[in-house]
Write a protein that holds these residues in place. Structure first.
Motif, PDB file in Angstrom:
ATOM      1  N   ASP A  72     -27.184 -20.986  37.567  1.00 19.21           N
ATOM      2  CA  ASP A  72     -26.728 -22.452  38.150  1.00 19.21           C
ATOM      3  C   ASP A  72     -27.310 -23.394  36.812  1.00 19.21           C
ATOM      4  OD1 ASP A  72     -25.355 -21.752  40.167  1.00 19.21           O
ATOM      5  OD2 ASP A  72     -27.164 -22.110  41.385  1.00 19.21           O
ATOM      6  N   TYR A  73     -28.409 -23.175  36.530  1.00 18.10           N
ATOM      7  CA  TYR A  73     -29.175 -24.055  35.215  1.00 18.10           C
ATOM      8  C   TYR A  73     -28.274 -23.908  33.897  1.00 18.10           C
ATOM      9  CZ  TYR A  73     -32.461 -25.779  38.369  1.00 18.10           C
ATOM     10  OH  TYR A  73     -33.184 -26.316  39.610  1.00 18.10           O
ATOM     11  N   ARG A  74     -27.566 -22.849  33.755  1.00 17.17           N
ATOM     12  CA  ARG A  74     -26.914 -22.505  32.616  1.00 17.17           C
ATOM     13  C   ARG A  74     -25.566 -23.200  32.797  1.00 17.17           C
ATOM     14  NH1 ARG A  74     -25.661 -16.815  32.326  1.00 17.17           N
ATOM     15  NH2 ARG A  74     -27.892 -16.705  31.966  1.00 17.17           N
ATOM     16  N   ALA A  75     -25.211 -23.363  33.958  1.00 13.30           N
ATOM     17  CA  ALA A  75     -23.898 -24.334  34.151  1.00 13.30           C
ATOM     18  C   ALA A  75     -24.221 -25.569  33.962  1.00 13.30           C
ATOM     19  CB  ALA A  75     -23.183 -23.849  35.587  1.00 13.30           C
ATOM     20  N   THR A  76     -25.203 -26.020  34.312  1.00 14.25           N
ATOM     21  CA  THR A  76     -25.874 -27.341  34.067  1.00 14.25           C
ATOM     22  C   THR A  76     -25.589 -27.602  32.378  1.00 14.25           C
ATOM     23  OG1 THR A  76     -27.087 -27.494  36.185  1.00 14.25           O
ATOM     24  CG2 THR A  76     -27.609 -28.993  34.342  1.00 14.25           C
ATOM     25  N   ALA A  77     -26.555 -26.865  31.890  1.00 15.78           N
ATOM     26  CA  ALA A  77     -26.503 -27.251  30.403  1.00 15.78           C
ATOM     27  C   ALA A  77     -25.174 -27.171  29.738  1.00 15.78           C
ATOM     28  CB  ALA A  77     -27.162 -25.814  29.799  1.00 15.78           C
ATOM     29  N   ASN A  78     -24.096 -26.280  30.243  1.00 13.39           N
ATOM     30  CA  ASN A  78     -22.853 -26.475  29.739  1.00 13.39           C
ATOM     31  C   ASN A  78     -22.174 -27.706  30.102  1.00 13.39           C
ATOM     32  OD1 ASN A  78     -23.038 -23.713  28.377  1.00 13.39           O
ATOM     33  ND2 ASN A  78     -22.246 -22.699  30.360  1.00 13.39           N
ATOM     34  N   LEU A  79     -22.276 -28.095  31.564  1.00  9.26           N
ATOM     35  CA  LEU A  79     -22.048 -29.476  31.691  1.00  9.26           C
ATOM     36  C   LEU A  79     -22.317 -30.546  30.869  1.00  9.26           C
ATOM     37  CD1 LEU A  79     -20.230 -31.192  33.745  1.00  9.26           C
ATOM     38  CD2 LEU A  79     -22.118 -31.231  35.183  1.00  9.26           C
TER      39      LEU A  79
END
Length: 172
Positions: free
Chosen positions: A148-155
């Protein structure tokens, strides 16, 4: 209501309006379901006629909290006036706003991204913590996943916001 009687509630709303120079709160748009982010929504509905607009990914959590085994749920149902799809822009007054999924701090969460005075803003709830926004704010019971935090960084990388506004710390 979050405060005792309706008279107390009305006084609290009027005091808050004076403190922040508000004349009307027409809409609330929460980033996630936690009680410290939604506690006053029914009070605003009752005293001001405020509408509640919520991302599709957690609208049901607010309307039916007893159906979910999640921490920090507000105990009363919060009626949702408008369910908003993720990654589709909508209009509110002069603003065009897009909501994005933002799992991490809570699986059922979203970020709101309007452009204000030519700057892309990203409202993130309290996805990250500390004054510089450098530390993930995870709670295991919120059903976060390691990705989830990787998805946040990508966003964040994709949106390139000029300002990141959390629910509890200084803007970044």
């Amino acid at each position: 209501s979050a405060v005792g009687s309706s008279d107390e509630s009305g006084r609290w709303v009027r005091s808050t309006q004076r403190q922040f120079g508000l004349t009307n709160v027409s809409v609330v748009l929460p980033t996630h379901y936690h009680d410290d982010h939604v506690a006053g929504m029914n009070l605003l509905r009752d005293s001001e006629g405020t509408q509640t607009w919520v991302a599709n990914n957690f609208a049901d959590v607010l309307e039916n909290p007893r159906a979910y085994d999640l921490p920090c749920l507000w105990y009363d149902s919060i009626p949702v006036d408008r369910r908003l799809p993720l990654e589709q822009a909508f209009e509110w007054e002069e603003y065009r706003i897009t909501l994005y999924p933002l799992p991490g701090h809570a699986l059922y969460a979203g970020a709101a991204c309007p452009v204000v005075d030519g700057k892309r803003m990203l409202f993130t709830g309290n996805q990250y913590q500390k004054d510089n926004g450098s530390q993930p704010n995870y709670v295991f019971q919120n059903r976060y996943r390691i990705v989830d935090y990787r998805a946040t960084a990508n966003l964040y990388r994709r949106l390139q916001p000029d300002v990141i506004l959390s629910g509890q710390w200084q803007p970044l």
